[in-house]
Write a protein that holds these residues in place. Structure first.
Motif, PDB file in Angstrom:
ATOM      1  N   TYR A 191     -88.208  31.230  41.152  1.00 57.41           N
ATOM      2  CA  TYR A 191     -87.057  31.658  41.857  1.00 57.41           C
ATOM      3  C   TYR A 191     -87.285  31.645  43.221  1.00 57.41           C
ATOM      4  O   TYR A 191     -88.023  32.067  43.771  1.00 57.41           O
ATOM      5  CB  TYR A 191     -86.864  33.347  41.546  1.00 57.41           C
ATOM      6  CG  TYR A 191     -85.646  34.117  42.079  1.00 57.41           C
ATOM      7  CD1 TYR A 191     -84.426  33.965  41.505  1.00 57.41           C
ATOM      8  CD2 TYR A 191     -85.815  34.553  43.222  1.00 57.41           C
ATOM      9  CE1 TYR A 191     -83.344  34.636  41.854  1.00 57.41           C
ATOM     10  CE2 TYR A 191     -84.580  35.250  43.962  1.00 57.41           C
ATOM     11  CZ  TYR A 191     -83.479  35.094  43.049  1.00 57.41           C
ATOM     12  OH  TYR A 191     -82.339  35.826  43.670  1.00 57.41           O
ATOM     13  N   VAL A 220     -79.626  32.782  41.266  1.00 61.10           N
ATOM     14  CA  VAL A 220     -78.955  33.965  41.360  1.00 61.10           C
ATOM     15  C   VAL A 220     -78.027  34.281  39.965  1.00 61.10           C
ATOM     16  O   VAL A 220     -78.148  35.396  39.300  1.00 61.10           O
ATOM     17  CB  VAL A 220     -78.065  34.000  42.512  1.00 61.10           C
ATOM     18  CG1 VAL A 220     -77.126  35.085  42.750  1.00 61.10           C
ATOM     19  CG2 VAL A 220     -78.809  33.921  43.780  1.00 61.10           C
ATOM     20  N   ARG A 259     -80.880  34.818  36.984  1.00 63.16           N
ATOM     21  CA  ARG A 259     -81.721  36.294  37.479  1.00 63.16           C
ATOM     22  C   ARG A 259     -81.019  37.404  37.473  1.00 63.16           C
ATOM     23  O   ARG A 259     -81.288  38.376  37.219  1.00 63.16           O
ATOM     24  CB  ARG A 259     -82.805  35.891  38.351  1.00 63.16           C
ATOM     25  CG  ARG A 259     -83.762  34.842  38.250  1.00 63.16           C
ATOM     26  CD  ARG A 259     -84.931  35.408  37.125  1.00 63.16           C
ATOM     27  NE  ARG A 259     -85.753  36.462  38.057  1.00 63.16           N
ATOM     28  CZ  ARG A 259     -86.716  36.005  38.672  1.00 63.16           C
ATOM     29  NH1 ARG A 259     -87.379  34.743  38.640  1.00 63.16           N
ATOM     30  NH2 ARG A 259     -87.750  36.789  39.562  1.00 63.16           N
ATOM     31  N   ASP A 260     -79.818  37.075  38.413  1.00 62.39           N
ATOM     32  CA  ASP A 260     -79.041  38.317  38.591  1.00 62.39           C
ATOM     33  C   ASP A 260     -77.907  38.488  37.946  1.00 62.39           C
ATOM     34  O   ASP A 260     -77.275  39.766  37.910  1.00 62.39           O
ATOM     35  CB  ASP A 260     -78.770  38.230  40.229  1.00 62.39           C
ATOM     36  CG  ASP A 260     -79.786  38.182  41.271  1.00 62.39           C
ATOM     37  OD1 ASP A 260     -81.174  38.559  40.767  1.00 62.39           O
ATOM     38  OD2 ASP A 260     -79.842  37.723  42.333  1.00 62.39           O
ATOM     39  N   THR A 261     -77.509  37.588  37.118  1.00 59.13           N
ATOM     40  CA  THR A 261     -76.295  37.945  36.244  1.00 59.13           C
ATOM     41  C   THR A 261     -76.499  37.784  34.843  1.00 59.13           C
ATOM     42  O   THR A 261     -76.589  38.616  34.018  1.00 59.13           O
ATOM     43  CB  THR A 261     -74.970  36.776  36.681  1.00 59.13           C
ATOM     44  OG1 THR A 261     -74.991  36.986  38.056  1.00 59.13           O
ATOM     45  CG2 THR A 261     -73.867  36.970  35.854  1.00 59.13           C
ATOM     46  N   PRO A 289     -79.873  40.038  33.164  1.00 62.38           N
ATOM     47  CA  PRO A 289     -79.447  41.604  33.157  1.00 62.38           C
ATOM     48  C   PRO A 289     -78.544  41.634  32.147  1.00 62.38           C
ATOM     49  O   PRO A 289     -78.535  42.724  31.177  1.00 62.38           O
ATOM     50  CB  PRO A 289     -79.002  41.897  34.404  1.00 62.38           C
ATOM     51  CG  PRO A 289     -79.577  41.085  35.400  1.00 62.38           C
ATOM     52  CD  PRO A 289     -79.645  39.900  34.838  1.00 62.38           C
ATOM     53  N   ASP A 337     -75.419  47.011  36.620  1.00 67.69           N
ATOM     54  CA  ASP A 337     -76.582  47.227  37.579  1.00 67.69           C
ATOM     55  C   ASP A 337     -77.653  47.591  36.622  1.00 67.69           C
ATOM     56  O   ASP A 337     -77.478  48.618  36.295  1.00 67.69           O
ATOM     57  CB  ASP A 337     -76.239  48.079  38.710  1.00 67.69           C
ATOM     58  CG  ASP A 337     -77.618  48.064  39.618  1.00 67.69           C
ATOM     59  OD1 ASP A 337     -78.568  47.540  39.417  1.00 67.69           O
ATOM     60  OD2 ASP A 337     -77.397  48.581  40.627  1.00 67.69           O
TER      61      ASP A 337
END
Length: 342
Positions: free
Chosen positions: A55, A62, A65-67, A70, A199
């Motif tokens: 990363y 992004v 890993r961030d969408t 999760p 989140d």
């Protein structure tokens, strides 16, 4: 005439269950990989692997890993909760169409969540889950008060009571949202049932409720096998039917509350999965619960991936896809029940 001995039959059944377990685990691994790799943003395999293991904050990193990651983790947890809740309800009520979404339990949780958000301004999932728990238990009591009595063993009567209560709860939710337009904007995607834009740090407060619900559900397998023989037989085997039912209600309340607080009211997952599992696991509730907790995330994540791909570059929220797929399964199940009961 060929006579099959009982030990041979048991070995065959056990072999089928173990094979089903392996298939479900492989399917879960495949759908997790698909959930991370596929979506409305088309990424190459190299970009996905780079995001997971190297990363550096690029756009592809992004997205993964961030969408997507999760979203995948939330789908696993919510699927486990919904699958176990459905399997528990069907075992305790001996009703093949019992399921938190279909009987309005998830929408009962949603009503108090919207109420808490509108009236008290509570937005943290760890605070909302308490309201969701009370709402799910209240909805359960209401369903059985209306659809219970001597007709409680009738799948159709219980389902009709649940559908009527669910419609009432949906109306109450819509009324609260119309009164408060700010809440309407915040709750629009959540009330459809969605895994997107969540989140995980904020959802951390739901983990204790989820863990307690899962542990209670899995520990009830042997007791539910005894209960399936009837109350008198269960008592003869040392089980307490009242305690089993009460514990099951608490477990269903916790599981439905955490899933609803996390991603909104999602229906039909708890209906489809236990029936699919029983085709290979038989009526041993220990195996039904154990396989349901793994198979339900496969269904939920599969529907989520399907919603991303079908409407690309936009998305269909997972609650819409499960309603479509689950509605078809529900119709087929009702037709099968009518055929069996003739």
């Amino acid at each position: 005439m060929v006579v099959t001995s009982a030990p041979t039959t048991r070995r065959t059944r056990r072999g089928t269950r173990v094979a089903a377990l392996v298939v479900v685990v492989v399917a879960l691994a495949m759908v997790i990989a698909a959930s991370i790799a596929l979506g409305s943003n088309r990424l190459s395999l190299g970009e996905v692997l780079h995001a997971l293991f190297a990363y550096d904050g690029s756009y592809a990193d992004v997205v993964v890993r961030d969408t997507r990651l999760p979203r995948t983790l939330l789908g696993i947890g919510a699927g486990m909760a919904l699958g176990l809740a459905g399997a528990l309800m069907q075992a305790v009520t001996r009703n093949p169409i019992a399921e938190p979404g279909l009987l309005g339990i998830n929408h009962g949780a949603a009503v108090l969540i919207v109420f808490a958000s509108t009236v008290f301004g509570i937005t943290a999932p760890s605070g909302l889950v308490w309201f969701a728990f009370v709402g799910s238990l209240g909805a359960t009591a209401l369903v059985y008060a209306i659809g219970g009595g001597r007709g409680a063993s009738s799948p159709m009567r219980l389902a009709l009571a649940g559908i009527a209560i669910q419609a009432a709860f949906v109306g109450v939710n819509q009324a609260m949202q119309v009164i408060d337009t700010h809440t309407l904007d915040q709750m629009r995607f959540w009330l459809v049932g969605s895994l997107a834009n969540r989140d995980l740090a904020a959802l951390g407060g739901l983990v204790p409720f989820f863990v307690v619900g899962v542990v209670l559900a899995l520990l009830l397998g042997r007791a539910l096998n005894a209960l399936s023989l009837g109350d008198d037989a269960a008592q003869g085997l040392g089980a307490n039917p009242a305690v089993i039912r009460l514990t099951s209600i608490v477990a269903v309340g916790l599981l439905a509350a955490t899933a609803t607080a996390a991603c909104g009211p999602i229906a039909f997952v708890g209906l489809m999965v236990p029936h699919l599992v029983r085709l290979v696991a038989g009526q041993d509730e220990r195996w039904v619960l154990g396989l349901s907790v793994l198979a339900a995330p496969v269904v939920l994540l599969g529907c989520d991936v399907l919603g991303r791909l079908l409407a690309s570059p936009a998305e269909l929220q997972v609650g819409i896809v499960t309603d479509i797929v689950g509605g078809i399964v529900f119709v087929l199940l009702v037709r099968r029940l009518r055929t069996v009961n003739r």
